[in-house]
Design an enzyme around this catalytic site. Structure first.
Site, short mmCIF file in Angstrom:
data_model
loop_
_atom_site.label_atom_id
_atom_site.label_comp_id
_atom_site.label_asym_id
_atom_site.label_seq_id
_atom_site.Cartn_x
_atom_site.Cartn_y
_atom_site.Cartn_z
N GLU A 232 -31.18 73.61 -32.45
CA GLU A 232 -30.49 74.13 -33.65
C GLU A 232 -29.09 74.53 -33.20
OE1 GLU A 232 -31.64 74.04 -36.55
OE2 GLU A 232 -33.82 74.07 -36.40
N CYS B 147 -24.45 80.17 -38.00
CA CYS B 147 -24.32 78.72 -37.87
C CYS B 147 -24.19 78.06 -39.23
CB CYS B 147 -25.52 78.17 -37.13
SG CYS B 147 -27.07 78.69 -37.88
P1 NAP Z 1 -24.62 79.54 -26.49
O1 NAP Z 1 -23.50 79.91 -25.64
O2 NAP Z 1 -24.94 78.12 -26.71
O3 NAP Z 1 -25.91 80.31 -25.90
C1 NAP Z 1 -27.17 80.22 -26.48
C2 NAP Z 1 -28.20 80.54 -25.42
O4 NAP Z 1 -28.18 79.53 -24.42
C3 NAP Z 1 -27.92 81.86 -24.71
O5 NAP Z 1 -29.14 82.50 -24.43
C4 NAP Z 1 -27.25 81.37 -23.44
O6 NAP Z 1 -27.32 82.26 -22.38
C5 NAP Z 1 -28.05 80.12 -23.15
N1 NAP Z 1 -27.41 79.22 -22.21
C6 NAP Z 1 -26.09 79.13 -21.87
N2 NAP Z 1 -25.91 78.18 -20.94
C7 NAP Z 1 -27.12 77.65 -20.67
C8 NAP Z 1 -27.57 76.63 -19.79
N3 NAP Z 1 -26.74 75.95 -19.00
N4 NAP Z 1 -28.88 76.32 -19.78
C9 NAP Z 1 -29.75 76.97 -20.58
N5 NAP Z 1 -29.38 77.95 -21.42
C10 NAP Z 1 -28.08 78.29 -21.48
O7 NAP Z 1 -24.48 80.14 -27.94
P2 NAP Z 1 -23.88 81.54 -28.33
O8 NAP Z 1 -22.42 81.51 -28.09
O9 NAP Z 1 -24.68 82.60 -27.69
O10 NAP Z 1 -24.20 81.54 -29.90
C11 NAP Z 1 -23.36 80.97 -30.85
C12 NAP Z 1 -23.70 79.50 -31.12
O11 NAP Z 1 -25.04 79.38 -31.59
C13 NAP Z 1 -22.84 78.92 -32.21
O12 NAP Z 1 -22.41 77.63 -31.85
C14 NAP Z 1 -23.78 78.82 -33.41
O13 NAP Z 1 -23.46 77.86 -34.35
C15 NAP Z 1 -25.07 78.52 -32.75
N6 NAP Z 1 -26.17 78.88 -33.65
C16 NAP Z 1 -26.93 77.89 -34.21
C17 NAP Z 1 -27.94 78.21 -35.10
C18 NAP Z 1 -28.80 77.18 -35.76
O14 NAP Z 1 -29.88 77.54 -36.22
N7 NAP Z 1 -28.42 75.94 -35.85
C19 NAP Z 1 -28.17 79.53 -35.40
C20 NAP Z 1 -27.36 80.51 -34.82
C21 NAP Z 1 -26.38 80.16 -33.93
P3 NAP Z 1 -26.08 83.28 -22.17
O15 NAP Z 1 -26.32 84.34 -23.16
O16 NAP Z 1 -26.19 83.75 -20.77
O17 NAP Z 1 -24.82 82.51 -22.42
#
Ligand code: NAP
Ligand code: MG
Length: 518
Positions: free
Chosen positions: A288, A322
């Site tokens: 997602e 999102c």
């Molecule tokens: P993110 O940077 O992608 O992080 C999401 C999760 O992934 C965090 O727990 C992060 O850990 C982890 N992560 C980071 N690098 C990783 C790796 N190499 N391997 C495995 N896991 C890893 O997202 P965010 O900045 O926290 O959140 C915002 C984003 O989420 C936006 O792009 C938003 O659109 C998206 N989002 C999508 C939805 C949907 O349902 N489609 C809903 C809400 C948000 P860390 O915390 O340590 O970085």
């Protein structure tokens, strides 16, 4: 944001732009057994130094810590211990052991565990709400129904278990849907416990144990959730939680051969990294990802009614959603009228403030770095894209200088090729994009790498449906951006992801069909 994030009804009254939220009433029930609460509201400086593994709170192997700051004033409020590979492996081992017996559980047993989890959530509802407001800066009007929605997601899975066909006849064969195995759950900070509830209830309903890696920025919210898992008295190892960094804990989940599936919510870039890693052991993935959702206002729509709703949909969760409707597509011939209504709406009803205040619609960004990212996009809009600023702009709102607040910002007469119209900003920044005719509106709406959500408003339901049919988005909401159905599939087309969550489509993503032929 399952959102996912529209699991409640917001009615925006155009006359005074007041926003009312109607949520389901719930019966109070106490949970069966409470774990000793570690979270203490009275203590301003919190230490989150335990994980939940194999049914117990355990001391992490990882020693590194991270300081956490209030988004409202950047005071140092907490410290969280970061897990390492060893912590992750312990959690996976516990889940693997639990999976052996849980795979054979009956739907009735799974429903009973979900009932117990739901009771625990209801018992801690106000703690779940306050943790999200104080730790993350979510505004109260958004957070309260969000937590209600998270609990409703658990109930949806309980209801589904009454009739879900885990065995079916196809042709002359029997098809058994068996649990996929241990699930890795990796989620972001913007609605942490909503994601946990949606994903965990589907995993349990399908017969899967799981290992959750929340964002380390959500340590307090995670603490309350871990206490709910403990209070729910689930089988040891069925649900495990490890705090830590994405490139450590998240990476180990992606790599580990005993994880069969990853369900991820987060950015498109990290989703791609996970998908690349997951393919090595052929893990199933549900991704997602991000969005840049269009909100198409057709020329027959009542502007005074739909535009305040459109602003609410753009600034939902302070823009950190999102599914935020961040591209507002309006007829070129009505641009001046649209500008006047949107500007007045934002300036009267959407000025940022303390998220705990029930009248405030826009709160701070979760962290300084997210604040800086939003500021950079406002700068890009003004300087690089040369977009027309309707309201807001660079800097912090007066009186809110200590926190991570951006001004509620609107650009108008935006070209869809501008960076502010193409890239996810994740803050209170709305782009108004004019179109010539309906075909032009559809073309602009679909001219994006994303395809998560879309919105259409028209005086004619038939016209709205006809436009909805042409939009490339996993969910299209017509004539009410806050319409919600928690049985409807949720997920993205194009770079907004792979797979669907919630309801029947959601549970099927945790099941493997096995055909027994002959
Ligand atoms: P993110 O940077 O992608 O992080 C999401 C999760 O992934 C965090 O727990 C992060 O850990 C982890 N992560 C980071 N690098 C990783 C790796 N190499 N391997 C495995 N896991 C890893 O997202 P965010 O900045 O926290 O959140 C915002 C984003 O989420 C936006 O792009 C938003 O659109 C998206 N989002 C999508 C939805 C949907 O349902 N489609 C809903 C809400 C948000 P860390 O915390 O340590 O970085
Ligand atoms: Mg991140």
């Amino acid at each position: 944001m399952s959102l996912f994030l529209f699991r409640y009804i917001i009615i925006v009254y155009p006359i005074n732009y007041t926003v009312f939220i109607v949520s389901n009433a719930r019966l109070p029930e106490s949970c069966r057994r409470s774990a000793p609460p570690i979270f203490n509201k009275e203590n301003p400086m919190q230490h989150y130094h335990q994980f939940f593994i194999n049914g117990q709170f355990v001391t992490p192997h990882g020693k590194e810590t991270l300081d956490l700051f209030s988004p409202v004033d950047n005071q140092h409020v907490a410290q969280v211990t970061l897990g390492d590979e060893t912590d992750t492996q312990r959690a996976v081992a516990a889940a693997k052991a639990a999976q052996k017996s849980f795979a054979d559980s009956t739907p009735a047993q799974r429903a009973a565990y979900l009932q117990s989890f739901k009771r625990a959530l209801e018992h801690r509802k106000s703690d779940l709400v306050e943790a999200m407001i104080e730790e993350y800066g979510g505004v109260r009007v958004f957070v309260e129904p969000l937590i209600e929605g998270a609990i409703a997601d658990v109930q949806t899975m309980i209801d589904l278990l009454e009739s879900y066909p885990f065995e079916r006849r196809v042709g002359s064969s029997l098809v058994c849907l068996q649990p996929v195995g241990v699930v890795g759950v990796v989620i972001p900070w913007n609605a942490s416990n909503l994601f946990i509830c949606g994903k965990i209830s589907a995993a349990i309903a399908a017969g899967c144990a799981s290992v959750i890696k929340p964002s380390e920025l959500s340590a307090r919210q995670t603490q309350v959730m871990m206490e709910c898992f403990a209070a729910a008295d689930l089988p040891a190892g069925l649900v495990n939680v490890v705090n830590g960094l994405g490139n450590v804990v998240g990476n180990e989940i992606t790599r580990h051969p005993d994880i069969a599936k990853i369900t991820f919510t987060g950015s498109t870039n990290v989703g791609k990294t996970i998908a690349r890693g997951a393919v090595e052991s052929m893990k199933r993935v549900t991704l997602e990802l991000g969005g840049k959702s269009p909100n198409v206002i057709l020329d027959d729509a009542d502007l005074a009614q739909v535009l305040p709703q459109a602003v609410g949909a753009a600034y939902m969760n302070s823009g950190q959603a999102c599914v935020a409707a961040t591209r507002l597509l309006v007829p070129q011939s009505k641009l001046a009228e649209v500008n006047a209504i949107v500007k007045a709406t934002v300036e009267q009803a959407f000025q940022p403030g303390n998220p705990s205040d029930a009248k405030v619609m826009v709160g701070p960004a979760v962290s300084r770095s997210q604040y800086e990212r939003v500021q950079e996009y406002i700068r890009i809009g003004i300087e690089d894209d040369g977009a027309e600023l309707l309201t807001g702009g660079l800097g912090k709102p007066t009186g809110l200088e200590a926190g991570n607040f951006s001004k509620a910002t609107v650009f108008t007469n935006v070209g869809n090729n501008m960076r502010i119209a193409q890239e996810e900003i994740f803050g209170p920044v709305l782009c108004i994009i004019p179109y010539q005719d309906e075909a032009d509106a559809v073309a602009i709406a679909n001219d994006t790498a994303y395809g998560l959500a879309a919105y259409v408003s028209s005086a004619s339901r038939e016209r709205a449906l006809a436009v909805a049919a042409k939009l490339d988005a996993g969910q299209v909401k017509i004539n009410n951006p806050f319409a919600h159905d928690n049985q409807a599939p949720f997920g993205g087309m194009k770079q907004s992801g792979i797979g669907r969550e919630y309801g029947e489509f959601g549970i099927s993503a945790y099941l493997e069909p096995k055909a027994i032929v002959g």
